[in-house]
Motif scaffolding. Structure first.
Motif, PDB file in Angstrom:
ATOM      1  N   SER A   1       0.848  -1.202   0.000  1.00  7.62           N
ATOM      2  CA  SER A   1       0.000   0.000   0.000  1.00  7.62           C
ATOM      3  C   SER A   1       0.878   1.244   0.000  1.00  7.62           C
ATOM      4  CB  SER A   1      -0.932   0.013   1.223  1.00  7.62           C
ATOM      5  OG  SER A   1      -0.174  -0.006   2.431  1.00  7.62           O
ATOM      6  N   TRP A   2       0.234   2.381  -0.280  1.00  6.26           N
ATOM      7  CA  TRP A   2       0.925   3.675  -0.293  1.00  6.26           C
ATOM      8  C   TRP A   2       0.289   4.582   0.746  1.00  6.26           C
ATOM      9  CZ3 TRP A   2       5.144   3.419  -3.106  1.00  6.26           C
ATOM     10  CH2 TRP A   2       5.180   2.616  -4.251  1.00  6.26           C
ATOM     11  N   ARG A   3       1.137   5.261   1.526  1.00  2.00           N
ATOM     12  CA  ARG A   3       0.629   6.252   2.486  1.00  2.00           C
ATOM     13  C   ARG A   3       0.960   7.635   1.956  1.00  2.00           C
ATOM     14  NH1 ARG A   3       2.826   5.427   8.203  1.00  2.00           N
ATOM     15  NH2 ARG A   3       4.632   6.605   7.443  1.00  2.00           N
ATOM     16  N   ILE A   4      -0.098   8.431   1.709  1.00  2.00           N
ATOM     17  CA  ILE A   4       0.044   9.788   1.170  1.00  2.00           C
ATOM     18  C   ILE A   4      -0.073  10.769   2.331  1.00  2.00           C
ATOM     19  CG2 ILE A   4      -0.866  11.456  -0.483  1.00  2.00           C
ATOM     20  CD1 ILE A   4      -2.181   9.014  -1.900  1.00  2.00           C
ATOM     21  N   GLU A   5       0.977  11.536   2.550  1.00  2.08           N
ATOM     22  CA  GLU A   5       1.008  12.470   3.680  1.00  2.08           C
ATOM     23  C   GLU A   5       0.900  13.907   3.184  1.00  2.08           C
ATOM     24  OE1 GLU A   5       3.883  10.868   6.934  1.00  2.08           O
ATOM     25  OE2 GLU A   5       4.700  10.238   4.991  1.00  2.08           O
ATOM     26  N   GLN A   6      -0.010  14.657   3.821  1.00  3.61           N
ATOM     27  CA  GLN A   6      -0.213  16.073   3.505  1.00  3.61           C
ATOM     28  C   GLN A   6      -0.252  16.833   4.825  1.00  3.61           C
ATOM     29  OE1 GLN A   6      -3.598  16.403   0.574  1.00  3.61           O
ATOM     30  NE2 GLN A   6      -3.807  14.232   1.109  1.00  3.61           N
ATOM     31  N   GLY A   7       0.862  17.459   5.175  1.00  3.52           N
ATOM     32  CA  GLY A   7       0.925  18.133   6.467  1.00  3.52           C
ATOM     33  C   GLY A   7       0.752  17.127   7.588  1.00  3.52           C
TER      34      GLY A   7
ATOM     35  N   ASN B   1      -1.986  15.339   7.950  1.00  2.00           N
ATOM     36  CA  ASN B   1      -2.972  14.355   7.517  1.00  2.00           C
ATOM     37  C   ASN B   1      -2.319  13.297   6.627  1.00  2.00           C
ATOM     38  OD1 ASN B   1      -5.104  15.829   8.740  1.00  2.00           O
ATOM     39  ND2 ASN B   1      -5.073  17.235   6.990  1.00  2.00           N
ATOM     40  N   SER B   2      -2.887  12.091   6.662  1.00  2.00           N
ATOM     41  CA  SER B   2      -2.374  11.025   5.800  1.00  2.00           C
ATOM     42  C   SER B   2      -3.523  10.134   5.341  1.00  2.00           C
ATOM     43  CB  SER B   2      -1.317  10.190   6.524  1.00  2.00           C
ATOM     44  OG  SER B   2      -1.889   9.483   7.603  1.00  2.00           O
ATOM     45  N   THR B   3      -3.350   9.572   4.174  1.00  2.00           N
ATOM     46  CA  THR B   3      -4.312   8.644   3.595  1.00  2.00           C
ATOM     47  C   THR B   3      -3.546   7.429   3.073  1.00  2.00           C
ATOM     48  OG1 THR B   3      -5.721  10.475   2.897  1.00  2.00           O
ATOM     49  CG2 THR B   3      -6.099   8.339   1.833  1.00  2.00           C
ATOM     50  N   THR B   4      -4.072   6.243   3.321  1.00  2.00           N
ATOM     51  CA  THR B   4      -3.431   5.021   2.839  1.00  2.00           C
ATOM     52  C   THR B   4      -4.314   4.366   1.791  1.00  2.00           C
ATOM     53  OG1 THR B   4      -2.321   4.671   4.969  1.00  2.00           O
ATOM     54  CG2 THR B   4      -2.506   2.766   3.491  1.00  2.00           C
ATOM     55  N   VAL B   5      -3.711   4.029   0.652  1.00  2.00           N
ATOM     56  CA  VAL B   5      -4.449   3.372  -0.425  1.00  2.00           C
ATOM     57  C   VAL B   5      -3.696   2.106  -0.830  1.00  2.00           C
ATOM     58  CG1 VAL B   5      -5.418   5.530  -1.293  1.00  2.00           C
ATOM     59  CG2 VAL B   5      -3.258   4.680  -2.235  1.00  2.00           C
ATOM     60  N   ALA B   6      -4.435   1.120  -1.295  1.00  2.00           N
ATOM     61  CA  ALA B   6      -3.818  -0.134  -1.717  1.00  2.00           C
ATOM     62  C   ALA B   6      -3.031   0.068  -3.005  1.00  2.00           C
ATOM     63  CB  ALA B   6      -4.890  -1.204  -1.919  1.00  2.00           C
ATOM     64  N   LYS B   7      -1.923  -0.642  -3.130  1.00  2.00           N
ATOM     65  CA  LYS B   7      -1.169  -0.617  -4.370  1.00  2.00           C
ATOM     66  C   LYS B   7      -1.960  -1.348  -5.443  1.00  2.00           C
ATOM     67  CE  LYS B   7       2.975  -2.479  -6.559  1.00  2.00           C
ATOM     68  NZ  LYS B   7       4.121  -3.392  -6.423  1.00  2.00           N
ATOM     69  N   THR B   8      -2.040  -0.771  -6.634  1.00  2.00           N
ATOM     70  CA  THR B   8      -2.753  -1.400  -7.742  1.00  2.00           C
ATOM     71  C   THR B   8      -1.836  -1.451  -8.956  1.00  2.00           C
ATOM     72  OG1 THR B   8      -3.685   0.740  -8.357  1.00  2.00           O
ATOM     73  CG2 THR B   8      -5.028  -0.668  -6.953  1.00  2.00           C
ATOM     74  N   GLY B   9      -1.291  -2.612  -9.206  1.00  2.00           N
ATOM     75  CA  GLY B   9      -0.431  -2.776 -10.370  1.00  2.00           C
ATOM     76  C   GLY B   9       0.880  -2.037 -10.233  1.00  2.00           C
ATOM     77  N   PHE B  10       1.540  -1.830 -11.376  1.00  2.00           N
ATOM     78  CA  PHE B  10       2.846  -1.163 -11.336  1.00  2.00           C
ATOM     79  C   PHE B  10       2.723   0.274 -10.868  1.00  2.00           C
ATOM     80  CE2 PHE B  10       5.929   1.618 -13.472  1.00  2.00           C
ATOM     81  CZ  PHE B  10       7.089   1.140 -12.901  1.00  2.00           C
ATOM     82  N   GLU B  11       1.726   1.010 -11.377  1.00  2.00           N
ATOM     83  CA  GLU B  11       1.544   2.404 -11.003  1.00  2.00           C
ATOM     84  C   GLU B  11       0.157   2.603 -10.416  1.00  2.00           C
ATOM     85  OE1 GLU B  11       2.946   6.367 -13.123  1.00  2.00           O
ATOM     86  OE2 GLU B  11       1.158   5.567 -14.096  1.00  2.00           O
ATOM     87  N   THR B  12       0.093   3.235  -9.251  1.00  2.00           N
ATOM     88  CA  THR B  12      -1.177   3.492  -8.580  1.00  2.00           C
ATOM     89  C   THR B  12      -1.571   4.946  -8.798  1.00  2.00           C
ATOM     90  OG1 THR B  12      -0.666   1.833  -6.890  1.00  2.00           O
ATOM     91  CG2 THR B  12      -2.388   3.442  -6.367  1.00  2.00           C
TER      92      THR B  12
END
Length: 283
Positions: free
Chosen positions: A232-238, A240-251
C-alpha cells in the motif's frame, strides 16, 4: 558440472555428444551416457550437442544413499542442432529431457520430454537448460522451466554456405505432464544478446532508489520500479495522511489538496519501505 552427494561429477561434453560421470577422488570416468562410447543403450542416449545435465531428486540424499542407487534420473537440454559443426545431422526441434539410467541393465530411457512449443519450432544452436521447480521448495510448484539458449537465424547460400542473419532467445514453462503453459521470447531477431540459462525462483526487490511520484491533472501517480514488497501507499499532507492499496505497477489517486505531499511505500505489516521526495501540488 553437477556434483552429487557421493563427491562425483556429472559433466557434459557438447561436441562429443556425451555426458560423463567422473570420480571425484581419482578422475576416472565411471560411465558415459550418449556419444560413440556410451555405457548405456536406449532412447535416453539419443541427444545432440546437449547442455546442463543435472541429477534429479537427490538434493537431500547422503553419500551412502547415492552410492547404492541402481537407477538414477537426469535432466538435460537437448539442443539437437549442430548445423555449424555437424551439418549432416537431421535437425529437429530442441527439447528438454528427463532420462532414467539403469546401472545394472545398462539402459537409458527417456522418461519425459519438454519439446519446443510447436508454433515456435525452436532449434537452439548452443546454450540452454532444464529446471524442475520441484527442486525449489519455496515455489511450491511441479512445473518445469526450459531455457532454449541461443537460436541462430541462418541463411543457406550457394555451395551450402551459411551466413548468420541474427539470433533470438526463448524460454518456456511446462506443467508437470509436459503441457506448455507459456513461451517467452525476450531477444531477437536483431539482438546481439544471448541467454545461457534461465532459472525461476522467489526473490525480493529492494531498490536503492526512492518511490517515484508525479502529480498531473488532479491525479497523483506513484510507482517504485523493482520493489516487490509494497502492499500500500501512504500519502502524507501536512498532519494528515491517507493510505491506499497498491494497484499494479503504477497506482493513481485523485487528489483535491493544494499542499505539499509525500508518499511512502508500506509492506503488508505496515513497515515503511521507502519514501518519495516532497512534491508540490500546483494550482
Amino acid at each position: 558440472i553437477d556434483k552429487d552427494a557421493a563427491g562425483n561429477y556429472l559433466m557434459s561434453g557438447r561436441h562429443t555428444r556425451s555426458i560423463y560421470y567422473i570420480s571425484g577422488s581419482t578422475g576416472e570416468i565411471l560411465w558415459t551416457l550418449g556419444g560413440k562410447n556410451s555405457s548405456f543403450t536406449g532412447s535416453g542416449t539419443e541427444f545432440w550437442f546437449q547442455h546442463n545435465p543435472r541429477f534429479v531428486g537427490e538434493k537431500n540424499l547422503t553419500a551412502a544413499q547415492v552410492s547404492t542407487m541402481r537407477t538414477r534420473r537426469i535432466t538435460l537440454f537437448d539442443n539437437e542442432n549442430g548445423i555449424l559443426t555437424d551439418p549432416v545431422h537431421n535437425i529437429t526441434v530442441s527439447r528438454g529431457l528427463m532420462v532414467e539410467i539403469d546401472l545394472d541393465a545398462h539402459t537409458a530411457t527417456v522418461v519425459q520430454t519438454f519439446p519446443s512449443p510447436s508454433a515456435a519450432h525452436i532449434t537452439s544452436f548452443a546454450m540452454g537448460d532444464v529446471q524442475l521447480l520441484s527442486e525449489v521448495p519455496a515455489l511450491d510448484s511441479m512445473n518445469v522451466v526450459v531455457g532454449f539458449g541461443l537460436e541462430l537465424l541462418l541463411a543457406i547460400g550457394a555451395n551450402s554456405s551459411i551466413s548468420l542473419q541474427g539470433i533470438q532467445t526463448f524460454f518456456a514453462e511446462y506443467a508437470a505432464n509436459g503441457t506448455p503453459l507459456r513461451l517467452v521470447q525476450y531477444t531477437g531477431p536483431n539482438s546481439e544478446d544471448a541467454s545461457y540459462r534461465v532459472f525461476k525462483n522467489t526473490w525480493v526487490g529492494r531498490p536503492s532508489t526512492d518511490p517515484d511520484v508525479v502529480i498531473q491533472d488532479g491525479m497523483l501517480y506513484v510507482s517504485w520500479n523493482g520493489a516487490t514488497e509494497v502492499a500500500s501507499w501512504r500519502i502524507e499532507q501536512g498532519n494528515n495522511s491517507t493510505t491506499v492499496a497498491k494497484t499494479g505497477f503504477e497506482t493513481a489517486v485523485a487528489i483535491v489538496s493544494t499542499t505539499q505531499m509525500q508518499v511512502s511505500g508500506l509492506a503488508a505489516n505496515g513497515t515503511v519501505l521507502g519514501t518519495s521526495r516532497v512534491v508540490t501540488v500546483s494550482s
